[in-house]
Write an enzyme that holds these catalytic residues in place. Structure first.
Site, PDB file in Angstrom:
ATOM      1  CD  GLU A  37      -3.556   5.121  -5.773  1.00  0.00           C
ATOM      2  OE1 GLU A  37      -3.453   4.200  -6.597  1.00  0.00           O
ATOM      3  OE2 GLU A  37      -3.803   6.292  -6.108  1.00  0.00           O
ATOM      4  CE1 TYR A 120      -0.066   3.537  -9.645  1.00  0.00           C
ATOM      5  CE2 TYR A 120      -1.268   2.112  -8.132  1.00  0.00           C
ATOM      6  CZ  TYR A 120      -1.200   3.251  -8.901  1.00  0.00           C
ATOM      7  OH  TYR A 120      -2.247   4.128  -8.918  1.00  0.00           O
ATOM      8  CG  ASP A 138      -2.024   3.109 -13.201  1.00  0.00           C
ATOM      9  OD1 ASP A 138      -1.469   3.687 -14.159  1.00  0.00           O
ATOM     10  OD2 ASP A 138      -3.063   3.547 -12.663  1.00  0.00           O
TER      11      ASP A 138
END
Length: 373
Positions: A37, A120, A138
């Site tokens: 990520e 996020y 996102d």
């Protein structure tokens, strides 16, 4: 607009057959998911895959990352840019080792408290690794939700975010409520939203006929896919011009390490000087190179020759790097902190700032064509 359960079911069905086979989707290890990520922030999937695989071979565990030499971490990240991400990964790994006994935390609040982790990323880790009903938002998810639900951008680029976060939360909670015991519906729902934005609901020319949500999409119904979620904030371009010096002596090159507190801190580069806007006439760089090298780095008694020009982009900066090269039989710059001499084989083991890595590549190519002593 269809009800949330219908949206959730459509997304989960579509994701089960359309999801790309990405290596980090084959694991539930929160460390591996976290690394992916962070790498995916501001970087395309096709670029990230080999970096992630190389990283996981070199640093397969949190403890390995926490204990690694900072230079090794930066070298593994070399070329991805935004190097603060790599430094924060290591800082967070060290926090986990000292505060959480080396085990990745599973609560959203504890994950969010880690260095470099925002809302996020914390939501993605908790949903993908632990199947918790934590939302993600996102750029891809923001675009999907804005179009499907017809959410206007508002006066600023992020003015609609509270509404979009609420929708993302409602969807993942709905997925949790509908899930069978063996399902990972929260993880799959968030992955489906991200995948849909990345592969179907593109910023321009979205593939609406292939979208599982096309029948209830407000933007498609009203012919507004080009308008929603609205224009992003345009950042003005700033042009910067540098002169770099490649000094060679007996097959070794002089390089320096950037201070930790500046952009690209800890990375290596060839000594360089930024040229103010009023002095950017390329015709003046040749005569000026000797003067700059002597005044800034104490290098004298050598003849500088043009070695090339490198164009490089970092966020809003458009950088031109004029490169000059000289060989010296005996003159050596005075000793200075964070400077060193190294052969090409030694320099290849260091993490270089991207533009200066291109200089290193040119030197390697030259050596292949014409070995030098």
């Amino acid at each position: 607009m269809p009800a949330l359960p219908a949206i959730v079911r459509s997304l989960l069905t579509w994701y089960a057959r359309a999801a790309r086979d990405l290596p980090w989707r084959r694991t539930r290890d929160p460390y591996a998911i976290w690394v992916s990520e962070v790498m995916l922030q501001q970087t395309q999937v096709k670029t990230v895959v080999p970096y992630w695989e190389r990283w996981m071979r070199a640093l397969p565990t949190l403890d390995a990352l926490a204990r690694a030499a900072p230079g090794r971490v930066l070298k593994l990240w070399e070329g991805l840019g935004y190097y603060t991400r790599a430094r924060n990964l290591q800082r967070a790994a060290q926090v986990i080792r000292t505060r959480h006994g080396g085990r990745f935390p599973s609560s959203f609040a504890e994950v969010l408290a880690l260095p470099g982790v925002g809302r996020y990323t914390a939501g993605a880790i908790c949903s993908l690794a632990y199947n918790q009903p934590t939302p993600v938002l996102d750029g891809n998810v923001r675009r999907v939700l804005a179009r499907v639900f017809g959410v206007e951008a508002g006066p600023t680029p992020r003015a609609a975010d509270p509404r979009l976060w609420a929708l993302a939360q409602d969807l993942v909670v709905c997925a949790a409520a509908l899930a069978e015991p063996a399902q990972r519906a929260c993880a799959d729902l968030n992955q489906a939203l991200m995948e849909l934005g990345a592969t179907v609901c593109a910023p321009s020319d979205p593939r609406c006929p292939a979208c599982p949500l096309r029948r209830g999409c407000v933007a498609r119904r009203d012919g507004r896919t080009a308008e929603l979620p609205g224009p992003g904030r345009r950042v003005p371009v700033t042009r910067r011009h540098f002169v770099a010096f490649v000094l060679q002596r007996r097959g070794r090159f002089w390089v320096r390490q950037r201070p930790e507190a500046v952009v690209n801190g800890g990375l290596w580069e060839f000594p360089n000087v930024e040229i103010p806007p009023g002095l950017r006439d390329g015709r003046r760089h040749g005569p000026a190179a000797e003067h700059l090298a002597k005044n800034r780095f104490g290098i004298s008694g050598v003849e500088w020759q043009p070695f090339g020009r490198i164009q490089h982009t970092i966020t809003r900066y458009r950088i031109t790097l004029e490169v000059y090269r000289a060989r010296s039989a005996g003159a050596v710059p005075p000793a200075a902190e964070r400077h060193r001499w190294g052969a090409l084989a030694d320099l290849k083991r260091l993490a270089f700032a991207s533009a200066h890595g291109k200089i290193l590549c040119q030197l390697e190519q030259e050596k292949v064509r014409r070995p030098t002593g």
